[in-house]
Enzyme design. Sequence first.
Site, short mmCIF file in Angstrom:
data_model
loop_
_atom_site.label_atom_id
_atom_site.label_comp_id
_atom_site.label_asym_id
_atom_site.label_seq_id
_atom_site.Cartn_x
_atom_site.Cartn_y
_atom_site.Cartn_z
N GLU A 56 0.86 -1.19 0.00
CA GLU A 56 0.00 0.00 0.00
C GLU A 56 0.90 1.24 0.00
O GLU A 56 1.75 1.37 0.88
CB GLU A 56 -0.90 -0.01 1.24
CG GLU A 56 -1.70 1.25 1.47
CD GLU A 56 -2.65 1.55 0.33
OE1 GLU A 56 -2.53 2.66 -0.25
OE2 GLU A 56 -3.49 0.70 0.00
N ASP A 112 -16.49 -1.99 -7.27
CA ASP A 112 -17.86 -1.49 -7.29
C ASP A 112 -18.04 -0.48 -8.43
O ASP A 112 -19.06 0.19 -8.50
CB ASP A 112 -18.21 -0.81 -5.95
CG ASP A 112 -17.37 0.43 -5.71
OD1 ASP A 112 -17.96 1.50 -5.46
OD2 ASP A 112 -16.13 0.33 -5.76
N ARG A 138 -13.91 -1.72 4.63
CA ARG A 138 -14.56 -0.45 4.90
C ARG A 138 -15.01 0.21 3.59
O ARG A 138 -16.09 0.79 3.52
CB ARG A 138 -13.58 0.45 5.64
CG ARG A 138 -14.17 1.76 6.14
CD ARG A 138 -13.10 2.61 6.80
NE ARG A 138 -12.27 1.83 7.71
CZ ARG A 138 -11.20 2.31 8.34
NH1 ARG A 138 -10.83 3.56 8.12
NH2 ARG A 138 -10.51 1.55 9.15
N ASP A 161 -8.14 1.72 -7.83
CA ASP A 161 -8.56 2.97 -8.46
C ASP A 161 -9.03 2.67 -9.88
O ASP A 161 -8.29 2.10 -10.68
CB ASP A 161 -7.38 3.95 -8.51
CG ASP A 161 -7.82 5.37 -8.83
OD1 ASP A 161 -8.69 5.53 -9.70
OD2 ASP A 161 -7.29 6.31 -8.20
N ASP A 170 5.01 0.68 -4.21
CA ASP A 170 4.47 0.02 -5.39
C ASP A 170 4.51 -1.50 -5.20
O ASP A 170 5.58 -2.08 -4.97
CB ASP A 170 5.30 0.44 -6.61
CG ASP A 170 4.78 -0.13 -7.91
OD1 ASP A 170 3.79 -0.88 -7.90
OD2 ASP A 170 5.38 0.19 -8.96
#
Length: 226
Positions: A82, A167, A206, A131, A109
């Site tokens: 992350e 999503d 989350r 993303d 990365d």
Amino acid sequence: MNDPTTIRRLYGRRQGHKLRQGQSALVEELLPQVSVPDSGPVTAETLFGDDRPLEVEIGFGAGEHLAGQAAMRPDHGFIGCEPFLNGVVGALGHIRDGGLTNVRLHMGDALEVIERLPDASLTRVYLLHPDPWRKARHAKRRMVNHGPLDLIAAKLKPGAEFRLGTDDPTYCRWSMMVMNQRRDFEWLATSATDFLTRPDDWPETRYERKARRQGHEVWYFRYRRV
């Protein structure tokens, strides 16, 4: 086409809100203990001192899924990657609170770490809510592109699993198109409910809860390395 394996650039801020004192202490004290070494081969032996199955999560957000998977399989080793400091702090909190000794973190990365893994060494790779880069001119930034997938495929054992969650409708369609072009991955879905229902061993994040509160559909893709 260029993709993350050739661009090698992380976009966006590396840090959000200012860290509280306890969070700063986690970064200073715990992060060095659980960080992936900066150089050399990345193996189960170098990270955990023994030969165990390895799993990688690319972009773990606040670390709740990574920690959940690690708690479910304490005999496996987990590598979370992350680039954003606040997410790493979240994962460190889960590691501390859960007493998790089978997690290692890389703040940067993910491809830098994956490249250093031996071929056919991973049992799972997770890419959850990446993303989407919705604009067509930004499609080259998406992790679901053939360059990153070639690398992931090389590092997965035959029969191992690549999991993708999103999503975003654009990313969903793009991923299905790209993955359907691959001959080294087999989509495990046999019906629509297979990718509309979160598997029992897929801890909720989350970000996923937020997406559902906003009325978004979430898609869960599971692919087997052929």
